[in-house]
Design a protein around this motif. Structure first.
Motif, PDB file in Angstrom:
ATOM      1  N   LEU A  76       0.873  -1.171   0.000  1.00 60.54           N
ATOM      2  CA  LEU A  76       0.000   0.000   0.000  1.00 60.54           C
ATOM      3  C   LEU A  76       0.907   1.216   0.000  1.00 60.54           C
ATOM      4  N   ASN A  77       0.719   2.107  -0.956  1.00 58.53           N
ATOM      5  CA  ASN A  77       1.486   3.341  -1.051  1.00 58.53           C
ATOM      6  C   ASN A  77       0.563   4.531  -0.809  1.00 58.53           C
ATOM      7  N   VAL A  78       1.041   5.469  -0.013  1.00 61.32           N
ATOM      8  CA  VAL A  78       0.300   6.700   0.201  1.00 61.32           C
ATOM      9  C   VAL A  78       1.239   7.860  -0.094  1.00 61.32           C
ATOM     10  N   ASN A  79       0.843   8.705  -1.031  1.00 65.27           N
ATOM     11  CA  ASN A  79       1.637   9.882  -1.405  1.00 65.27           C
ATOM     12  C   ASN A  79       1.112  11.131  -0.715  1.00 65.27           C
ATOM     13  N   ALA A  80       1.987  12.140  -0.652  1.00 60.81           N
ATOM     14  CA  ALA A  80       1.586  13.459  -0.137  1.00 60.81           C
ATOM     15  C   ALA A  80       0.811  13.325   1.164  1.00 60.81           C
ATOM     16  N   LEU A  81       1.442  12.715   2.145  1.00 58.66           N
ATOM     17  CA  LEU A  81       0.773  12.395   3.409  1.00 58.66           C
ATOM     18  C   LEU A  81       0.169  13.630   4.073  1.00 58.66           C
ATOM     19  N   LEU A  82      -1.022  13.420   4.620  1.00 59.17           N
ATOM     20  CA  LEU A  82      -1.732  14.433   5.399  1.00 59.17           C
ATOM     21  C   LEU A  82      -1.811  13.973   6.845  1.00 59.17           C
ATOM     22  N   LEU A  83      -2.016  14.944   7.748  1.00 59.38           N
ATOM     23  CA  LEU A  83      -2.169  14.574   9.159  1.00 59.38           C
ATOM     24  C   LEU A  83      -3.303  13.562   9.338  1.00 59.38           C
ATOM     25  N   GLY A  84      -4.350  13.720   8.538  1.00 55.52           N
ATOM     26  CA  GLY A  84      -5.518  12.844   8.634  1.00 55.52           C
ATOM     27  C   GLY A  84      -5.277  11.421   8.171  1.00 55.52           C
ATOM     28  N   ASP A  85      -4.105  11.169   7.596  1.00 58.49           N
ATOM     29  CA  ASP A  85      -3.775   9.792   7.188  1.00 58.49           C
ATOM     30  C   ASP A  85      -3.255   8.972   8.367  1.00 58.49           C
ATOM     31  N   SER A  86      -3.043   9.614   9.493  1.00 55.40           N
ATOM     32  CA  SER A  86      -2.611   8.893  10.689  1.00 55.40           C
ATOM     33  C   SER A  86      -3.690   7.893  11.081  1.00 55.40           C
ATOM     34  N   ALA A  87      -3.303   6.634  11.163  1.00 60.25           N
ATOM     35  CA  ALA A  87      -4.287   5.576  11.418  1.00 60.25           C
ATOM     36  C   ALA A  87      -3.564   4.247  11.549  1.00 60.25           C
ATOM     37  N   LEU A  88      -4.350   3.230  11.888  1.00 61.70           N
ATOM     38  CA  LEU A  88      -3.870   1.842  11.848  1.00 61.70           C
ATOM     39  C   LEU A  88      -4.275   1.280  10.485  1.00 61.70           C
ATOM     40  N   TYR A  89      -3.306   0.783   9.746  1.00 62.87           N
ATOM     41  CA  TYR A  89      -3.585   0.215   8.429  1.00 62.87           C
ATOM     42  C   TYR A  89      -3.546  -1.302   8.542  1.00 62.87           C
ATOM     43  N   LEU A  90      -4.652  -1.895   8.180  1.00 57.11           N
ATOM     44  CA  LEU A  90      -4.829  -3.335   8.330  1.00 57.11           C
ATOM     45  C   LEU A  90      -4.885  -4.012   6.968  1.00 57.11           C
ATOM     46  N   CYS A  91      -4.216  -5.133   6.892  1.00 54.13           N
ATOM     47  CA  CYS A  91      -4.244  -5.952   5.697  1.00 54.13           C
ATOM     48  C   CYS A  91      -5.023  -7.218   6.034  1.00 54.13           C
ATOM     49  N   ALA A  92      -5.890  -7.622   5.125  1.00 56.31           N
ATOM     50  CA  ALA A  92      -6.638  -8.858   5.310  1.00 56.31           C
ATOM     51  C   ALA A  92      -6.422  -9.757   4.112  1.00 56.31           C
ATOM     52  N   SER A  93      -6.202 -11.032   4.355  1.00 59.88           N
ATOM     53  CA  SER A  93      -6.057 -11.952   3.233  1.00 59.88           C
ATOM     54  C   SER A  93      -7.182 -12.982   3.247  1.00 59.88           C
ATOM     55  N   SER A  94      -7.503 -13.456   2.066  1.00 60.35           N
ATOM     56  CA  SER A  94      -8.560 -14.453   1.918  1.00 60.35           C
ATOM     57  C   SER A  94      -8.323 -15.227   0.631  1.00 60.35           C
ATOM     58  N   LEU A  95      -9.155 -16.257   0.452  1.00 58.66           N
ATOM     59  CA  LEU A  95      -9.103 -17.047  -0.775  1.00 58.66           C
ATOM     60  C   LEU A  95     -10.316 -16.674  -1.606  1.00 58.66           C
ATOM     61  N   ILE A  96     -10.121 -16.344  -2.863  1.00 57.51           N
ATOM     62  CA  ILE A  96     -11.222 -15.865  -3.695  1.00 57.51           C
ATOM     63  C   ILE A  96     -12.339 -16.893  -3.733  1.00 57.51           C
ATOM     64  N   GLY A  97     -13.558 -16.383  -3.725  1.00 54.89           N
ATOM     65  CA  GLY A  97     -14.704 -17.275  -3.764  1.00 54.89           C
ATOM     66  C   GLY A  97     -15.624 -17.009  -2.597  1.00 54.89           C
ATOM     67  N   LEU A  98     -16.749 -17.657  -2.610  1.00 52.91           N
ATOM     68  CA  LEU A  98     -17.740 -17.430  -1.568  1.00 52.91           C
ATOM     69  C   LEU A  98     -17.357 -18.129  -0.276  1.00 52.91           C
ATOM     70  N   ASN A  99     -17.892 -17.599   0.806  1.00 55.05           N
ATOM     71  CA  ASN A  99     -17.836 -18.258   2.100  1.00 55.05           C
ATOM     72  C   ASN A  99     -16.425 -18.490   2.638  1.00 55.05           C
ATOM     73  N   THR A 100     -15.503 -17.653   2.253  1.00 52.67           N
ATOM     74  CA  THR A 100     -14.159 -17.792   2.806  1.00 52.67           C
ATOM     75  C   THR A 100     -13.924 -16.689   3.832  1.00 52.67           C
ATOM     76  N   GLU A 101     -13.151 -17.046   4.814  1.00 52.69           N
ATOM     77  CA  GLU A 101     -12.924 -16.128   5.917  1.00 52.69           C
ATOM     78  C   GLU A 101     -11.749 -15.208   5.618  1.00 52.69           C
ATOM     79  N   ALA A 102     -11.858 -13.965   6.067  1.00 56.91           N
ATOM     80  CA  ALA A 102     -10.778 -12.996   5.921  1.00 56.91           C
ATOM     81  C   ALA A 102      -9.998 -12.939   7.224  1.00 56.91           C
ATOM     82  N   PHE A 103      -8.688 -13.076   7.129  1.00 56.02           N
ATOM     83  CA  PHE A 103      -7.812 -13.007   8.292  1.00 56.02           C
ATOM     84  C   PHE A 103      -7.010 -11.716   8.230  1.00 56.02           C
ATOM     85  N   PHE A 104      -6.920 -11.048   9.379  1.00 55.86           N
ATOM     86  CA  PHE A 104      -6.238  -9.766   9.445  1.00 55.86           C
ATOM     87  C   PHE A 104      -4.832  -9.903  10.009  1.00 55.86           C
ATOM     88  N   GLY A 105      -3.922  -9.055   9.484  1.00 53.90           N
ATOM     89  CA  GLY A 105      -2.608  -8.925  10.061  1.00 53.90           C
ATOM     90  C   GLY A 105      -2.650  -8.055  11.300  1.00 53.90           C
TER      91      GLY A 105
END
Lengths: 113, 109
Positions: A76-105
């Motif tokens: 994930l790239n963020v350019n020209a950072l603003l104060l409002g971009d301060s946050a927790l950035y979460l990545c979630a992975s899953s397997l494409i298709g229905l009924n699969t669970e998303a797991f967060f880092g």
């Protein structure tokens, strides 16, 4: 089996700078989604990558961009950072298709000063 | 645009008591997730509800889904201090999770 891993865990940047956050999905997963969570709020969807292409995008400006590599990891790239971009950035992975669970880092805490 | 409303936003309860968190959402969803988040931490998956009438239980937590009413509930039975955390519901639609604002649960001895 390693779960979803993100790097770095914490980051401090100055307004106007650019930042790159990284995510390795859970083994066997092919889809990566990114979320932004401001303090005291629920996570907000930024975008999703599958087969190295942006599959879906949330309501975020073009300053936010991403990439997925052949090994399914993502940036994930963020350019020209603003104060409002301060946050927790979460990545979630899953397997494409229905009924699969998303797991967060564990997330990357970005502070813009 | 899918909108998600959780209530209450904040819940303070005594140990041993029961309570229910409500999650209303505005449009059709493929499935609905419940997550737990401890302060400064990431999201821990609690339940995935896949169909109308689905009910899942784990320990003192039970989640249900009514897709016709677009409503999910998370019921807490005989709360204990370890359940103190923020709970999020998140319907899945359009290749994304849309999160509610969260319910901050505080369980007091």
């Amino acid at each position: 089996d390693a779960g979803v891993t993100q790097s770095p865990t914490h980051l401090i940047k100055t307004r106007g700078q650019q930042v790159t956050l990284r995510c390795s999905p859970k083994s066997g997963h092919d889809t990566v989604s990114w979320y932004q969570q401001a303090l005291g709020q629920g996570p907000q969807f930024i975008f999703q990558y599958y087969e190295e292409e942006e599959r879906q995008r949330g309501n975020f400006p073009d300053r936010f961009s991403g990439h997925q590599f052949p090994n399914y990891s993502s940036e994930l790239n963020v350019n020209a950072l603003l104060l409002g971009d301060s946050a927790l950035y979460l990545c979630a992975s899953s397997l494409i298709g229905l009924n699969t669970e998303a797991f967060f880092g564990q997330g990357t805490r970005l502070t813009v000063v | 645009e899918l909108k998600v409303e959780q209530n209450p936003l904040f819940l303070s309860m005594q140990e041993g008591k029961n309570y229910t968190i409500y999650c209303n959402y505005s449009t059709t969803s493929d499935r609905l997730y419940w997550y737990r988040q401890d302060p400064g931490k990431s999201l821990e998956s609690l339940f995935v509800l896949l169909s109308n009438g689905a009910v899942k239980q784990e320990g003192r937590l039970m989640a249900s889904l009514d897709t016709k009413a677009r409503l999910s509930t998370l019921h807490i039975t005989a709360a204990v201090h370890d359940l103190s955390a923020t709970y999020f519901c998140a319907p899945y639609a359009g290749n994304m999770l849309t999160f509610g604002g969260g319910t901050r649960l505080m369980v007091k001895p």
